[in-house]
Design a protein around this motif. Sequence first.
Motif, PDB file in Angstrom:
ATOM      1  N   GLN A  30      31.404  38.572  39.318  1.00 56.99           N
ATOM      2  CA  GLN A  30      31.088  38.732  40.740  1.00 56.99           C
ATOM      3  C   GLN A  30      30.864  40.207  41.094  1.00 56.99           C
ATOM      4  O   GLN A  30      31.488  41.077  40.490  1.00 56.99           O
ATOM      5  CB  GLN A  30      32.228  38.204  41.606  1.00 56.99           C
ATOM      6  N   GLY A  31      30.013  40.442  42.087  1.00 54.33           N
ATOM      7  CA  GLY A  31      29.792  41.810  42.561  1.00 54.33           C
ATOM      8  C   GLY A  31      28.436  42.345  42.149  1.00 54.33           C
ATOM      9  O   GLY A  31      27.672  41.683  41.455  1.00 54.33           O
ATOM     10  N   SER A  32      28.137  43.565  42.555  1.00 57.53           N
ATOM     11  CA  SER A  32      26.851  44.168  42.200  1.00 57.53           C
ATOM     12  C   SER A  32      26.940  44.724  40.780  1.00 57.53           C
ATOM     13  O   SER A  32      27.958  44.570  40.093  1.00 57.53           O
ATOM     14  CB  SER A  32      26.505  45.279  43.188  1.00 57.53           C
ATOM     15  N   GLY A  33      25.881  45.376  40.335  1.00 54.30           N
ATOM     16  CA  GLY A  33      25.819  45.885  38.965  1.00 54.30           C
ATOM     17  C   GLY A  33      26.970  46.804  38.606  1.00 54.30           C
ATOM     18  O   GLY A  33      27.503  46.741  37.482  1.00 54.30           O
ATOM     19  N   THR A  34      27.353  47.657  39.525  1.00 62.50           N
ATOM     20  CA  THR A  34      28.431  48.618  39.260  1.00 62.50           C
ATOM     21  C   THR A  34      29.727  47.906  38.875  1.00 62.50           C
ATOM     22  O   THR A  34      30.485  48.384  38.026  1.00 62.50           O
ATOM     23  CB  THR A  34      28.652  49.499  40.510  1.00 62.50           C
ATOM     24  N   PHE A  35      29.970  46.725  39.472  1.00 62.78           N
ATOM     25  CA  PHE A  35      31.189  45.973  39.144  1.00 62.78           C
ATOM     26  C   PHE A  35      31.171  45.578  37.661  1.00 62.78           C
ATOM     27  O   PHE A  35      32.214  45.567  36.995  1.00 62.78           O
ATOM     28  CB  PHE A  35      31.307  44.713  40.008  1.00 62.78           C
ATOM     29  N   GLY A  36      29.998  45.237  37.149  1.00 59.43           N
ATOM     30  CA  GLY A  36      29.875  44.877  35.735  1.00 59.43           C
ATOM     31  C   GLY A  36      30.144  46.065  34.827  1.00 59.43           C
ATOM     32  O   GLY A  36      30.853  45.953  33.820  1.00 59.43           O
ATOM     33  N   VAL A  37      29.580  47.228  35.190  1.00 56.40           N
ATOM     34  CA  VAL A  37      29.800  48.445  34.392  1.00 56.40           C
ATOM     35  C   VAL A  37      31.287  48.805  34.436  1.00 56.40           C
ATOM     36  O   VAL A  37      31.910  49.098  33.410  1.00 56.40           O
ATOM     37  CB  VAL A  37      28.949  49.620  34.931  1.00 56.40           C
ATOM     38  N   LEU A  80      26.988  59.539  28.004  1.00 54.65           N
ATOM     39  CA  LEU A  80      25.768  60.358  28.002  1.00 54.65           C
ATOM     40  C   LEU A  80      25.135  60.233  29.379  1.00 54.65           C
ATOM     41  O   LEU A  80      24.924  59.116  29.864  1.00 54.65           O
ATOM     42  CB  LEU A  80      24.787  59.860  26.933  1.00 54.65           C
ATOM     43  N   THR A  81      24.830  61.354  30.013  1.00 52.40           N
ATOM     44  CA  THR A  81      24.260  61.259  31.359  1.00 52.40           C
ATOM     45  C   THR A  81      22.984  62.080  31.499  1.00 52.40           C
ATOM     46  O   THR A  81      22.872  63.184  30.969  1.00 52.40           O
ATOM     47  CB  THR A  81      25.240  61.744  32.460  1.00 52.40           C
ATOM     48  N   ASN A  82      21.996  61.520  32.169  1.00 54.25           N
ATOM     49  CA  ASN A  82      20.816  62.277  32.620  1.00 54.25           C
ATOM     50  C   ASN A  82      20.327  61.712  33.959  1.00 54.25           C
ATOM     51  O   ASN A  82      19.141  61.630  34.220  1.00 54.25           O
ATOM     52  CB  ASN A  82      19.709  62.279  31.549  1.00 54.25           C
ATOM     53  N   GLY A  83      21.305  61.339  34.791  1.00 56.68           N
ATOM     54  CA  GLY A  83      20.955  60.801  36.103  1.00 56.68           C
ATOM     55  C   GLY A  83      22.193  60.260  36.802  1.00 56.68           C
ATOM     56  O   GLY A  83      23.304  60.281  36.254  1.00 56.68           O
ATOM     57  N   ALA A  84      21.998  59.757  38.004  1.00 55.41           N
ATOM     58  CA  ALA A  84      23.117  59.337  38.858  1.00 55.41           C
ATOM     59  C   ALA A  84      23.887  58.151  38.284  1.00 55.41           C
ATOM     60  O   ALA A  84      25.091  58.021  38.511  1.00 55.41           O
ATOM     61  CB  ALA A  84      22.603  58.988  40.250  1.00 55.41           C
ATOM     62  N   TYR A  85      23.197  57.268  37.536  1.00 54.11           N
ATOM     63  CA  TYR A  85      23.905  56.082  37.035  1.00 54.11           C
ATOM     64  C   TYR A  85      24.776  56.404  35.839  1.00 54.11           C
ATOM     65  O   TYR A  85      25.855  55.812  35.670  1.00 54.11           O
ATOM     66  CB  TYR A  85      22.917  54.940  36.770  1.00 54.11           C
ATOM     67  N   GLY A  86      24.346  57.359  35.002  1.00 54.24           N
ATOM     68  CA  GLY A  86      25.231  57.868  33.955  1.00 54.24           C
ATOM     69  C   GLY A  86      26.433  58.545  34.583  1.00 54.24           C
ATOM     70  O   GLY A  86      27.579  58.361  34.151  1.00 54.24           O
ATOM     71  N   GLU A  87      26.179  59.328  35.637  1.00 54.29           N
ATOM     72  CA  GLU A  87      27.268  60.013  36.336  1.00 54.29           C
ATOM     73  C   GLU A  87      28.222  59.009  36.986  1.00 54.29           C
ATOM     74  O   GLU A  87      29.418  59.259  37.107  1.00 54.29           O
ATOM     75  CB  GLU A  87      26.695  60.978  37.388  1.00 54.29           C
ATOM     76  N   ARG A  88      27.695  57.854  37.383  1.00 47.43           N
ATOM     77  CA  ARG A  88      28.567  56.832  37.973  1.00 47.43           C
ATOM     78  C   ARG A  88      29.546  56.287  36.924  1.00 47.43           C
ATOM     79  O   ARG A  88      30.698  55.969  37.241  1.00 47.43           O
ATOM     80  CB  ARG A  88      27.733  55.692  38.576  1.00 47.43           C
ATOM     81  N   ILE A  89      29.084  56.188  35.667  1.00 45.54           N
ATOM     82  CA  ILE A  89      29.996  55.735  34.598  1.00 45.54           C
ATOM     83  C   ILE A  89      31.145  56.742  34.452  1.00 45.54           C
ATOM     84  O   ILE A  89      32.307  56.364  34.278  1.00 45.54           O
ATOM     85  CB  ILE A  89      29.251  55.553  33.255  1.00 45.54           C
ATOM     86  N   MET A  98      25.888  54.690  27.524  1.00 45.70           N
ATOM     87  CA  MET A  98      24.682  55.329  28.065  1.00 45.70           C
ATOM     88  C   MET A  98      23.906  54.351  28.933  1.00 45.70           C
ATOM     89  O   MET A  98      24.133  53.145  28.901  1.00 45.70           O
ATOM     90  CB  MET A  98      23.783  55.847  26.928  1.00 45.70           C
ATOM     91  N   VAL A  99      22.959  54.905  29.698  1.00 48.49           N
ATOM     92  CA  VAL A  99      22.077  54.104  30.540  1.00 48.49           C
ATOM     93  C   VAL A  99      20.739  53.953  29.811  1.00 48.49           C
ATOM     94  O   VAL A  99      20.290  54.899  29.158  1.00 48.49           O
ATOM     95  CB  VAL A  99      21.865  54.814  31.899  1.00 48.49           C
ATOM     96  N   HIS A 100      20.108  52.789  29.899  1.00 47.68           N
ATOM     97  CA  HIS A 100      18.797  52.596  29.270  1.00 47.68           C
ATOM     98  C   HIS A 100      17.716  53.190  30.167  1.00 47.68           C
ATOM     99  O   HIS A 100      17.257  54.293  29.953  1.00 47.68           O
ATOM    100  CB  HIS A 100      18.576  51.111  28.970  1.00 47.68           C
ATOM    101  N   CYS A 101      17.332  52.471  31.217  1.00 56.05           N
ATOM    102  CA  CYS A 101      16.379  53.049  32.173  1.00 56.05           C
ATOM    103  C   CYS A 101      17.184  53.719  33.275  1.00 56.05           C
ATOM    104  O   CYS A 101      17.909  53.050  34.008  1.00 56.05           O
ATOM    105  CB  CYS A 101      15.479  51.960  32.754  1.00 56.05           C
ATOM    106  N   GLU A 102      17.097  55.056  33.372  1.00 55.82           N
ATOM    107  CA  GLU A 102      17.804  55.771  34.439  1.00 55.82           C
ATOM    108  C   GLU A 102      16.987  55.625  35.727  1.00 55.82           C
ATOM    109  O   GLU A 102      15.978  56.296  35.916  1.00 55.82           O
ATOM    110  CB  GLU A 102      17.994  57.252  34.081  1.00 55.82           C
ATOM    111  N   THR A 103      17.430  54.738  36.570  1.00 57.35           N
ATOM    112  CA  THR A 103      16.688  54.386  37.769  1.00 57.35           C
ATOM    113  C   THR A 103      16.589  55.570  38.742  1.00 57.35           C
ATOM    114  O   THR A 103      15.717  55.594  39.610  1.00 57.35           O
ATOM    115  CB  THR A 103      17.380  53.180  38.434  1.00 57.35           C
ATOM    116  N   THR A 104      17.490  56.532  38.566  1.00 56.62           N
ATOM    117  CA  THR A 104      17.461  57.755  39.373  1.00 56.62           C
ATOM    118  C   THR A 104      16.087  58.416  39.350  1.00 56.62           C
ATOM    119  O   THR A 104      15.564  58.837  40.372  1.00 56.62           O
ATOM    120  CB  THR A 104      18.465  58.778  38.782  1.00 56.62           C
TER     121      THR A 104
END
Length: 371
Positions: free
Chosen positions: A61-68, A85-94, A136-142
């Motif tokens: 349950q929840g949005s994508g962040t809940f799964g991560v 590994l980060t190169n955008g906001a979603y890596g930084e969210r991890i 790591m993130v695959h497609c960095e949506t940022t």
Amino acid sequence: MSINYKLLTPGPLTTSSTVRDEMLVDHCTWDDDYKQITQQIRKDLLKIAQVGDDYTAVLMQGSGTFGVESVITSAVGSDERVLILTNGAYGERIVQIARTAGVPHNVLNWNYDEVPQADVVRDHLAANPDVTHVAMVHCETTSGILNELEPIAKVVKDAGLTFIVDAMSSFGGIPIAVGELGIDFIISSANKCIQGVPGFSFIIARRDALETCKGKARSLSLDLYDQWAGMDGDGKWRYTSPTHTVLAFAQAIRELEAEGGVSARYERYSENNEILISGLRELGIQTYVGDEHQSPIITTFFYPEGATFSFQDMYDYIKERGYAIYPGKVTEADTFRIGNIGEIYPDDMRKVVEIIGEYLNQVDTQKGQEQ
Ligand SMILES: *Cc1c(COP(=O)(O)O)cnc(C)c1O
């Protein structure tokens, strides 16, 4: 109320009317029909991930962040350590997730227009033998940059470590050989490339990696192992599930199959993306990410030259003509983003290019009149 525009955003995105129609019934959660729908979704997800029985799928349950968050806080023990590994906001969210939950972690950063480099990861792992997981993130949506999974997967697997991938905005829209790459946990959500509506995320996990999560979770509701243990037998979610979203998602998967599967969807997204980029380039609008790393999912564009440009003004102009675009999210430049996933076709892309061309012309004319 009627909304008369399509979403050129990476999720929630524009869905088909047949997907939305599925939500017009109220389904109960305890009966066999419903549990069967959950089980079928889990089976279909394994097929989309190109994996066999050594993998399993868990819906959360929840949005994508809940799964991560579920994966990071369930898979990495207090005596273990995850390299992020980060190169955008979603890596930084991890990183934020790990910090909040007190999960031991190291971080390697790259600029938003650069992909993580496998040799840097290899050196870091050699110097830090206490690292047990890499995320790591695959497609960095940022930015819309598409990170390379293969070289990183090789380094992680050579080191015998657990590999976690946030493939939120790519899974179902870009073929990913999850088993071949040895990915242990891959995460996505209902409202991205499968083209469902928001409400849950899902995790495809190697069974033996999932087994090691037992008793490690820092949270009750996000305990990945317990969610799986509850669901695996008969398809029963531990707590109330987003029934309407689940029904819509089952239909979205059928429509993905009818389109010809992930490879056909990838072709459509790629064509959408090429029309968009070449069209805007003709108008003098340039992309932020170099072509070699540009994903077919979402594109970051620099503001066009000219001091009178206002994103809000252009946004309103485009919205009045049927499309909602997205503000930029990269930190060091003035940009906007246009997504091309969802129930979106090449004609939509041609239309939006035309609308932006009209807008820029109109701004130019106004400028001319003022001088
Ligand atoms: C959408 C997305 C997420 C999750 O975002 P939510 O708002 O929680 O759904 C995570 N990572 C990436 C790369 C995304 O594109």
